[in-house]
Design a protein around this motif. Structure first.
Motif, short mmCIF file in Angstrom:
data_model
loop_
_atom_site.label_atom_id
_atom_site.label_comp_id
_atom_site.label_asym_id
_atom_site.label_seq_id
_atom_site.Cartn_x
_atom_site.Cartn_y
_atom_site.Cartn_z
N SER A 5 33.74 38.83 -12.47
CA SER A 5 34.22 39.91 -10.76
C SER A 5 34.88 40.84 -12.22
O SER A 5 35.42 41.48 -12.84
N LEU A 6 35.69 41.64 -10.97
CA LEU A 6 37.08 42.38 -10.81
C LEU A 6 38.28 42.29 -12.18
O LEU A 6 38.32 41.36 -11.65
N ILE A 7 38.52 43.05 -13.16
CA ILE A 7 39.31 42.46 -13.96
C ILE A 7 40.27 42.47 -12.85
O ILE A 7 40.94 43.67 -12.61
N PRO A 8 41.78 41.74 -13.30
CA PRO A 8 42.76 41.94 -12.89
C PRO A 8 43.85 43.30 -13.10
O PRO A 8 43.70 43.11 -13.87
N GLY A 9 44.71 44.11 -12.32
CA GLY A 9 45.22 44.89 -12.69
C GLY A 9 46.49 44.36 -13.34
O GLY A 9 47.03 43.50 -13.37
N PRO A 10 47.69 45.28 -14.00
CA PRO A 10 48.95 45.05 -14.48
C PRO A 10 49.83 44.26 -13.34
O PRO A 10 50.47 43.50 -13.40
N GLU A 11 49.62 44.60 -12.26
CA GLU A 11 49.95 44.14 -11.08
C GLU A 11 49.99 42.62 -10.72
O GLU A 11 51.44 41.96 -10.09
N VAL A 12 49.11 42.07 -11.17
CA VAL A 12 48.27 40.59 -10.88
C VAL A 12 48.82 40.39 -11.97
O VAL A 12 49.33 39.05 -12.58
N ASP A 13 47.80 40.83 -13.82
CA ASP A 13 48.62 40.11 -14.72
C ASP A 13 48.99 40.63 -15.44
O ASP A 13 49.12 41.52 -16.60
N PRO A 14 50.58 40.38 -14.93
CA PRO A 14 51.64 41.59 -16.73
C PRO A 14 51.32 41.37 -17.70
O PRO A 14 51.13 42.34 -18.67
N THR A 15 50.98 40.15 -18.46
CA THR A 15 50.53 40.32 -19.46
C THR A 15 49.66 40.56 -20.03
O THR A 15 49.43 40.38 -21.40
N GLY A 16 48.24 40.71 -19.39
CA GLY A 16 46.73 41.45 -19.74
C GLY A 16 47.04 42.29 -20.40
O GLY A 16 45.84 43.23 -20.50
N TRP A 17 48.10 43.49 -19.46
CA TRP A 17 48.35 44.87 -19.80
C TRP A 17 49.30 45.33 -20.60
O TRP A 17 50.36 44.71 -20.80
N LYS A 18 49.12 46.59 -21.65
CA LYS A 18 50.03 47.14 -22.50
C LYS A 18 50.60 48.33 -21.43
O LYS A 18 50.14 48.94 -21.48
N SER A 19 51.67 48.27 -20.70
CA SER A 19 51.35 49.80 -20.54
C SER A 19 52.75 50.61 -21.43
O SER A 19 53.84 50.07 -21.70
N THR A 20 52.76 51.88 -20.99
CA THR A 20 52.79 53.41 -21.80
C THR A 20 54.81 53.03 -21.59
O THR A 20 55.20 53.01 -20.23
N THR A 21 55.61 53.77 -21.91
CA THR A 21 56.26 54.73 -21.72
C THR A 21 55.60 55.37 -20.41
O THR A 21 54.64 55.95 -20.39
N THR A 22 56.72 56.19 -19.01
CA THR A 22 56.37 56.92 -17.62
C THR A 22 56.47 58.17 -18.61
O THR A 22 58.27 58.76 -18.64
N ALA A 23 55.93 59.27 -18.59
CA ALA A 23 56.12 60.53 -18.91
C ALA A 23 56.88 61.46 -17.26
O ALA A 23 55.30 60.82 -16.13
N VAL A 24 57.02 62.57 -17.47
CA VAL A 24 57.14 63.33 -15.93
C VAL A 24 56.64 64.06 -16.93
O VAL A 24 57.29 65.26 -17.72
N ILE A 25 55.53 64.73 -15.86
CA ILE A 25 54.68 66.43 -15.86
C ILE A 25 55.80 67.60 -15.20
O ILE A 25 55.29 67.38 -14.11
N ARG A 26 56.33 68.04 -15.23
CA ARG A 26 56.03 69.73 -14.80
C ARG A 26 55.99 70.81 -14.79
O ARG A 26 55.30 71.26 -16.11
#
Length: 441
Positions: free
Chosen positions: A225-246
């Protein structure tokens, strides 16, 4: 068949984005990765030793895990180098000893001082002196065969005195540095007769194993089945800092897009599989958001760095280091079935890893490392205000085997999303992963 990526409408109308998976192109989930491999029986490699008239009088036989007898012999960590050496000695051939030698070396240039030998093992098969001491015959005559089984050292000392695990064989055309292993048999004679030897290179693969993925991702793999995303499985993902592209939209107005990259935890991936990734894009400018959220827009690559010390030009006070960079694979993205709204978009994706991709390696004077890089967005009409080559960076490890007691990873890219072209090799590189790029959010 045309391998170019599908075309997308870059300038979609303003308004709400699709809210359900039913609004997206349907596709069947599939596992395109290699199935569990059946352990191959060892194959036999034979390397003859011929006399001046081209007649074979000795041969080295190796048994290895290679694909075929014509391939380079290959040994995995914990495997013994099994084989035998046989020769036919004529009358009057005064052989003093027969010895097997195994050598591992790092080469960083063409000079005689550009080689560092980190592995040196020897195994005597026969010697005249030992035969005399044991009361056996001191001369070889006719056919003789010596089987051997040699375990490789698990760790060796580097040039800096630190213990390292044996590095993987590394030999590529466009990189000056290399890691090579060789096995040879030396037939030593007296002072008045030349020695003989037969040798061949072999490939060595260390056992680099990632930790298991999250419980929810393992469940998805087991159920296909589809793997759950960060909103469902927060420990299963590493999120980077947020970059602002101007930047500027069509030379008329200023716009900015916030970008966050998510990579599946742990950040270690077996070659021959994929790196699951997600991307979140946020902006109050819907037109800019439409441009950036096109699946073909993000330029996300796996970048390899080979760093090595130039041995002939280095000193104890001032080591001379060289680096070579290459983008080895590019991510494929497709619209996420959920999690988007008017001012936010989510993309699902993965980076395919070649089966023969060099593994992560660290051996003091020679290292191979990898980083997932968001370098740019291929958008029409948007001109960024900064020319930095990178937006987001995340170091990862490339492993050689699968996680223990865990299902094999699956590939989820829809069939119509063909692999995108990989950018050219990079000769320069951003030095630090936490440098400010395009501003931070």
């Amino acid at each position: 068949m045309d391998a170019s990526p599908p075309r997308y409408r870059r300038f979609s109308r303003l308004g709400p984005v699709p809210q359900s998976a039913a609004d997206l192109p349907a596709y069947t989930r599939r596992n395109t990765l290699a199935q569990p491999a059946v352990r191959r029986e060892p194959v036999e490699h034979i390397f003859p030793l011929e006399d001046s008239k081209g007649r074979p009088w000795a041969s080295l036989t190796l048994r290895s895990s290679a694909k075929s007898s014509k391939s380079t012999p290959m040994y995995n960590e914990k495997e013994h180098i099994n084989g035998s050496f046989q020769l036919h000695a004529e009358k009057g051939d005064s052989i003093h000893s027969v010895t097997v030698n195994i050598t591992g070396r790092i080469v960083t240039g063409a000079g005689v001082n550009d080689t560092y030998i980190f592995l040196s093992q020897s195994l005597p098969l026969w010697s005249k002196a030992d035969s005399r001491a044991s009361g056996a015959a001191t001369k070889l005559l006719g056919a003789s065969v010596w089987p051997f089984s040699i375990p490789l050292q698990k760790a060796v000392s580097g040039k800096d005195g630190v213990l390292y695990r044996l590095p993987e064989t590394f030999l590529e055309r466009h990189t000056r540095a290399s890691v090579a292993y060789e096995i040879s048999v030396l037939v030593s004679r007296g002072k008045l007769r030349p020695d003989s030897h037969v040798k061949t290179r072999f490939a060595y693969v260390p056992n680099i194993r990632p930790d298991p993925p999250s419980a929810l991702r393992q469940l998805a793999y087991r159920e296909n089945s589809l793997i759950p995303g960060p909103e469902v499985d927060p420990t299963g993902w590493k999120s980077t800092t947020t970059a602002v592209i101007r930047g500027t939209m069509f030379q008329r107005r200023e716009a900015s897009v916030h970008c966050t990259l998510h990579l599946a935890n742990p950040l270690s991936y077996t070659r021959g599989t994929v790196i699951p990734c997600r991307m979140t894009l946020d902006s109050t400018d819907e037109h800019a958001l439409d441009l950036f959220s096109s699946p073909s827009a993000p330029m996300v690559t796996l970048r390899r760095c080979v760093r090595y010390q130039n041995l002939s030009t280095s000193s104890k006070r001032a080591p001379d280091w060289a680096e070579s960079f290459e983008d080895v694979s590019r991510a494929v993205f497709w619209p996420a079935p959920s999690g988007s709204d008017t001012y936010s978009r989510n993309l699902e994706g993965e980076i395919k890893l070649s089966k023969d991709l060099a593994s992560t390696s660290a051996f003091g004077i020679f290292t191979v490392s990898y980083t997932v890089v968001v370098s740019s967005f291929e958008t029409v009409g948007f001109v960024p205000s900064s020319s930095h080559q990178s937006i987001l960076l995340e170091p990862v490890t490339i492993a050689t085997t699968y996680a223990r007691d865990s299902p094999r990873p699956h590939a989820y890219a829809p069939p119509e999303y063909a692999p995108l072209p990989v950018p050219r090799t990079h000769n320069d590189y951003f030095a630090q992963a936490n440098m400010p790029i395009f501003g931070r959010f």
